[in-house]
Design an enzyme around this catalytic site. Structure first.
Site, short mmCIF file in Angstrom:
data_model
loop_
_atom_site.label_atom_id
_atom_site.label_comp_id
_atom_site.label_asym_id
_atom_site.label_seq_id
_atom_site.Cartn_x
_atom_site.Cartn_y
_atom_site.Cartn_z
N ALA A 59 0.87 -1.16 -0.05
CA ALA A 59 -0.05 0.12 -0.13
C ALA A 59 0.93 1.22 -0.21
O ALA A 59 2.05 1.43 0.43
CB ALA A 59 -1.10 0.14 1.21
N TYR A 125 -5.56 8.81 -0.01
CA TYR A 125 -5.73 7.31 0.40
C TYR A 125 -6.89 6.54 0.56
O TYR A 125 -7.06 5.17 -0.07
CB TYR A 125 -4.92 7.35 1.97
CG TYR A 125 -4.81 6.05 2.40
CD1 TYR A 125 -3.81 5.16 1.92
CD2 TYR A 125 -5.62 5.75 3.59
CE1 TYR A 125 -3.38 3.72 2.69
CE2 TYR A 125 -5.42 4.41 4.22
CZ TYR A 125 -4.34 3.57 3.90
OH TYR A 125 -4.29 2.41 4.49
N1 LIG Z 1 -0.77 0.05 9.40
C1 LIG Z 1 -2.28 0.43 9.45
O1 LIG Z 1 -2.35 1.24 10.68
C2 LIG Z 1 -3.07 0.46 8.84
C3 LIG Z 1 -4.48 0.55 8.98
C4 LIG Z 1 -5.64 0.30 8.22
C5 LIG Z 1 -5.29 -0.32 6.90
N2 LIG Z 1 -4.00 -0.79 6.87
C6 LIG Z 1 -3.81 -1.62 5.45
O2 LIG Z 1 -3.21 -2.78 5.64
C7 LIG Z 1 -2.12 -3.15 4.92
C8 LIG Z 1 -0.73 -3.23 5.24
O3 LIG Z 1 -0.25 -1.91 5.77
P1 LIG Z 1 0.97 -1.77 6.72
O4 LIG Z 1 0.62 -0.94 7.73
O5 LIG Z 1 1.81 -3.08 6.78
O6 LIG Z 1 1.91 -0.93 5.43
P2 LIG Z 1 3.38 -0.29 5.36
O7 LIG Z 1 4.06 -1.09 6.67
O8 LIG Z 1 3.44 0.85 5.00
O9 LIG Z 1 3.96 -1.49 4.40
C9 LIG Z 1 3.48 -1.38 3.02
C10 LIG Z 1 4.54 -1.96 2.19
O10 LIG Z 1 3.92 -2.00 0.80
C11 LIG Z 1 5.02 -1.80 -0.31
N3 LIG Z 1 4.63 -1.11 -1.35
C12 LIG Z 1 4.60 0.21 -1.66
N4 LIG Z 1 4.30 0.36 -2.92
C13 LIG Z 1 4.54 -0.82 -3.50
C14 LIG Z 1 4.36 -1.35 -4.79
N5 LIG Z 1 4.04 -0.56 -5.63
N6 LIG Z 1 4.53 -2.94 -4.97
C15 LIG Z 1 4.70 -3.45 -4.04
N7 LIG Z 1 4.88 -2.97 -2.76
C16 LIG Z 1 4.69 -1.76 -2.51
C17 LIG Z 1 6.04 -0.64 0.58
O11 LIG Z 1 7.44 -1.05 0.51
P3 LIG Z 1 8.33 0.25 0.23
O12 LIG Z 1 8.21 1.23 1.65
O13 LIG Z 1 9.59 -0.19 -0.10
O14 LIG Z 1 7.80 1.17 -0.85
C18 LIG Z 1 5.84 -1.27 2.19
O15 LIG Z 1 6.70 -2.18 2.40
C19 LIG Z 1 -2.26 -1.97 3.61
O16 LIG Z 1 -3.35 -2.33 2.78
C20 LIG Z 1 -2.99 -0.64 4.57
O17 LIG Z 1 -3.98 0.18 3.64
C21 LIG Z 1 -2.91 -0.51 7.62
#
Ligand SMILES: NC(=O)c1ccc[n+]([C@@H]2O[C@H](COP(=O)([O-])OP(=O)(O)OC[C@H]3O[C@@H](n4cnc5c(N)ncnc54)[C@H](OP(=O)(O)O)[C@@H]3O)[C@@H](O)[C@H]2O)c1
Length: 286
Positions: A59, A125
């Protein structure tokens, strides 16, 4: 089982990879291994790996999305659509993560959001994540959309992930007290996702710990769990307001979630946010 994870270096992806690798054959693909906006690479990778199950954890985050709407659309909506189409081609199921930011968060103290509430996002977003849900539903009938909120766990640099460590080290933190949401301990999120997948009930789920809080209340509780007295905690927490943070993307103010499908399936509510935070703090300080 063969499982493919995208965005595997992120918070959710890294924890999923670690957990699932204990029992399954996991291809944990980081951004550099697979860019989900590259349709051809997505198709080729999925047809090579032939997973039975895909977790899309890639994401573009909230402020980055506001700064770069075209990239947000590509990562949060286009890429999930490519993955879901590729899943359908190889007969795989897909778990796709989405967010409480699909909702506008008004008014404060309203009932928790369910899947019956219309999404009404207030930032790029949120809009692109809602579009991503639609793209996954349209492309693959065997999909689970998991909306979650304010996820925390070890290994990420964020307020929710680090506030207990900051307080423990006697460092000052700034905590917002005028936005509220459900919080989610990443280990609880994974447990519930695996339970959901066990049902083969393809639907949209809201997966969060019970209860609602502000960042400020979360910080207070973290301090309490560390055994600090209120007189020790108060000087360490500077209360601030969302508007004073001057963040690029607006945030919805009040977005607790409730899961109708889990209730229908007879899943017990997930533990209260305080119990989940206690488990995290205990484990992180071990
Ligand atoms: N964390 C929260 O509080 C939260 C809340 C609600 C929903 N979510 C959802 O949960 C899911 C996981 O979130 P998370 O917190 O684990 O996010 P995160 O820690 O920001 O990890 C997202 C990962 O996606 C990678 N990424 C970005 N662009 C990409 C692309 N084009 N192709 C492949 N990988 C890519 C990033 O890599 P780089 O950094 O190297 O670009 C990063 O490692 C997401 O769908 C998010 O919307 C999260």
């Amino acid at each position: 089982m063969k499982i493919l994870i995208t965005g595997a270096a992120g918070l959710v992806g890294s924890h999923l990879a670690r957990r699932l690798s204990l029992e399954h054959d996991v291809a944990a693909l980081q951004h550099a291994d697979l860019d989900i906006t590259d349709r051809e690479a997505v198709g080729r990778t999925i047809s090579d790996v032939k997973p039975a199950l895909i977790f899309n954890c890639a994401a573009l985050q909230v402020d980055e999305s506001e700064r770069n709407p075209a990239m947000a659309q590509a990562v949060n909506a286009g890429g999930p659509g490519y993955l879901a189409a590729a899943a359908r081609e190889v007969g795989a199921e897909i778990v796709h993560f989405s967010t409480q930011y699909g909702f506008d968060g008004e008014p404060i103290d309203r009932a928790a959001y369910t899947i019956e509430d219309e999404p009404r996002p207030v930032n790029v977003y949120g809009r692109t994540k809602v579009a991503g849900e639609r793209a996954v539903r349209d492309a693959c009938a065997r999909g689970y959309i998991i909306r979650t909120s304010w996820v925390y766990g070890s290994g990420k640099n964020s307020f929710l992930c680090n506030v207990h460590a900051q307080l423990r080290a006697g460092k000052k933190v700034r905590a917002i007290d005028d936005i509220w949401s459900s919080t989610t301990y990443v280990e609880d999120l994974i447990d519930r996702c695996l339970e959901i997948r066990g049902t083969r009930r393809y639907a949209t789920y809201h997966v969060v710990n019970a209860g609602v809080c502000t960042y400020y209340e979360f910080a207070l509780e973290a301090g309490r769990l560390l055994g600090l007295a209120r007189a020790e905690i108060d000087p360490l927490i500077e209360i601030t307001h969302e508007r004073d943070m001057r963040r690029i993307a607006p945030r919805p103010r009040y977005t607790p979630l409730r899961c109708l499908v889990s209730e229908e399936l007879g899943f017990p509510p997930m533990r209260d946010w305080r119990a989940a935070l206690a488990a995290y703090v205990r484990r992180d300080l071990e």
